[in-house]
Scaffold this motif. Structure first.
Motif, PDB file in Angstrom:
ATOM      1  N   TRP A 257      13.756  42.009  73.194  1.00 43.98           N
ATOM      2  CA  TRP A 257      12.322  41.775  73.376  1.00 43.98           C
ATOM      3  C   TRP A 257      11.507  42.967  72.917  1.00 43.98           C
ATOM      4  O   TRP A 257      10.236  42.605  72.478  1.00 43.98           O
ATOM      5  CB  TRP A 257      12.062  41.462  74.840  1.00 43.98           C
TER       6      TRP A 257
ATOM      7  N   THR B  79       6.338  38.889  78.050  1.00 51.29           N
ATOM      8  CA  THR B  79       6.967  39.757  78.643  1.00 51.29           C
ATOM      9  C   THR B  79       7.286  39.779  80.198  1.00 51.29           C
ATOM     10  O   THR B  79       8.273  39.898  80.885  1.00 51.29           O
ATOM     11  CB  THR B  79       6.283  41.166  78.590  1.00 51.29           C
TER      12      THR B  79
ATOM     13  N   TRP C 177      10.212  37.263  80.439  1.00 48.76           N
ATOM     14  CA  TRP C 177      11.502  38.048  80.149  1.00 48.76           C
ATOM     15  C   TRP C 177      11.926  38.700  81.413  1.00 48.76           C
ATOM     16  O   TRP C 177      13.091  38.747  81.911  1.00 48.76           O
ATOM     17  CB  TRP C 177      11.265  38.924  79.114  1.00 48.76           C
ATOM     18  N   TYR C 178      10.926  39.475  81.975  1.00 48.85           N
ATOM     19  CA  TYR C 178      11.166  40.181  83.393  1.00 48.85           C
ATOM     20  C   TYR C 178      11.725  39.268  84.582  1.00 48.85           C
ATOM     21  O   TYR C 178      12.540  39.709  85.229  1.00 48.85           O
ATOM     22  CB  TYR C 178      10.072  40.838  83.754  1.00 48.85           C
TER      23      TYR C 178
ATOM     24  N   THR D 271      15.278  37.587  83.752  1.00 50.99           N
ATOM     25  CA  THR D 271      16.437  38.351  83.912  1.00 50.99           C
ATOM     26  C   THR D 271      16.640  38.935  85.368  1.00 50.99           C
ATOM     27  O   THR D 271      17.782  39.120  85.912  1.00 50.99           O
ATOM     28  CB  THR D 271      16.037  39.834  82.954  1.00 50.99           C
ATOM     29  N   SER D 272      15.460  39.058  86.140  1.00 53.11           N
ATOM     30  CA  SER D 272      15.493  39.408  87.411  1.00 53.11           C
ATOM     31  C   SER D 272      16.453  38.191  88.391  1.00 53.11           C
ATOM     32  O   SER D 272      17.073  38.457  89.245  1.00 53.11           O
ATOM     33  CB  SER D 272      14.105  39.654  88.012  1.00 53.11           C
TER      34      SER D 272
END
Length: 396
Positions: free
Chosen positions: A199, A235, A238-239, A242-243
């Motif tokens: 990313w 962003t 993505w955060y 993934t969390s």
């Protein structure tokens, strides 16, 4: 006026010799007169068998002084006049550009014209020739990538191609595993320095690309900032994803003593503690690679669709910047697709890759397919046929 030597007064017929000597006493001898003096003395000596008409080898005081002073110039002039001018090219026989002395075995080689070699042309141009050649190669790569990634068919069929390759790679891994290779090692260069920070690479290259191309087409800073907010949305996606993956692995996993899942260590309740004590954590690990590589590849292809409308002047610095970014984004997209295939063939099981790819596809379609076409959104890449935007030609 300087006095003439008595010996010269006794020989009035030597006008050829007396005139330059008088000139030499009256005026400082010039470069041409030096050669004239020495030539006159040489002719007189050859005619009378010696210097000054006396015995052979005898010279007067004035002649002695003049000859000693100008002997080196006389020798150089005699050698220069004795050598016939060499023809630039051969009149008959030999190859063009080969001088007669080189064909006849003489010591002197033909002189190459200045600037004949590539190195001399590059040195004379201050490196511009090499820069121009490098830019031509860059433009060829950019033209190839435009024809490959900017097509509407690529945006339409790439999601299905990723799903098909993921299923085919997973079946190949389960039924007939491939032998280990460099790409099957998790510490290969592409995985360590590209995929692990996928990313970050996508963000850093899309930021200037979106800013330059959108401002070139619209000329509106507000619209450019609005389009750049797509990176903030990416962003956040993505955060959040993934969390979610990390929490799912945490709540579904346990710590084991060996990779064979033997001996459960109940005292370690987190993946971090388990690894610190030398254990092995096993849970439902949704493939983060499948998610992120899918989302990044589809996002780059969507943003590169603006190149249909971008027309720049080759002499403008904007052309170089956009061309370089297109090549970099194209190479990055091929790396993402390649590593997605490696993930499908070498890592995770089928269900983990299916969920990871599904999250990536939903993130792409939820933004570019559902939210961005609406009014209150970052918006899609500008297209003149749909948005009727004014194009800035950058003729300044």
């Amino acid at each position: 006026m300087a006095e003439v030597s008595p010996r010269l007064q006794e020989r009035p017929n030597d006008a050829v010799t007396a005139a330059p000597i008088l000139q030499g006493y009256i005026y400082p001898p010039s470069a041409s007169s030096k050669y004239f003096f020495t030539s006159a003395f040489s002719q007189t000596r050859a005619r009378r068998g010696g210097w000054g008409g006396g015995r052979p080898g005898e010279r007067s005081g004035e002649e002695q002084e003049f000859g000693d002073r100008h002997a080196p110039e006389a020798a150089a002039a005699t050698r220069g006049s004795a050598r016939a001018p060499e023809p630039k090219h051969a009149s008959r026989g030999g190859t063009p550009g080969q001088c007669a002395c080189a064909r006849s075995g003489g010591a002197e080689a033909p002189v190459r014209a200045k600037g004949d070699t590539v190195a001399e042309r590059a040195r004379r141009g201050g490196g511009r020739w090499l820069t121009r050649s490098g830019m031509e190669h860059l433009e060829r790569c950019e033209w190839l990538l435009r024809g490959t990634l900017v097509r509407a068919a690529v945006r339409r069929y790439l999601p299905w191609a990723l799903v098909a390759s993921m299923l085919a790679g997973s079946l190949l891994k389960e039924l007939s595993p491939l032998p280990e290779s460099y790409l099957s090692n998790k510490r290969n260069v592409l995985n360590m320095y590209f995929v692990k920070v996928a990313w970050a690479w996508t963000f850093c290259l899309l930021l200037p690309f979106i800013a330059l191309t959108n401002y070139h087409l619209t000329g509106k800073a507000g619209l450019v900032l609005r389009r750049l907010s797509t990176l903030l949305v990416g962003t956040a996606i993505w955060y959040i994803c993934t969390s979610i993956f990390s929490n799912i692995e945490h709540y579904t996993g346990s710590c084991y003593q060996s990779p064979a899942l033997e001996g459960v260590r109940k005292e370690h309740q987190s993946k971090q503690q388990c690894h610190q004590e030398g254990g092995f954590w096993h849970g439902f690990d949704i493939s983060g690679h499948s998610f992120l590589l899918t989302f990044c590849a589809l996002m780059i292809v969507e943003e590169m669709s603006v190149l249909h409308e971008v027309k720049t002047d080759r002499s403008h610095c904007l052309h170089t910047a956009i061309t370089t970014l297109v090549v970099a984004l194209g190479i990055l997209t091929f790396i993402w697709v390649l590593m997605f295939l490696c993930t499908a063939v070498y890592f995770h099981n089928l269900s983990q890759k299916v969920f990871g790819t599904l999250f990536g596809l939903l993130s792409w379609y939820g933004t570019y397919g559902f939210w961005y076409p609406k009014a209150f959104s970052p918006g899609l890449p500008p297209q003149s046929c749909s948005l009727n935007l004014k194009q800035d030609s950058y003729k300044k």
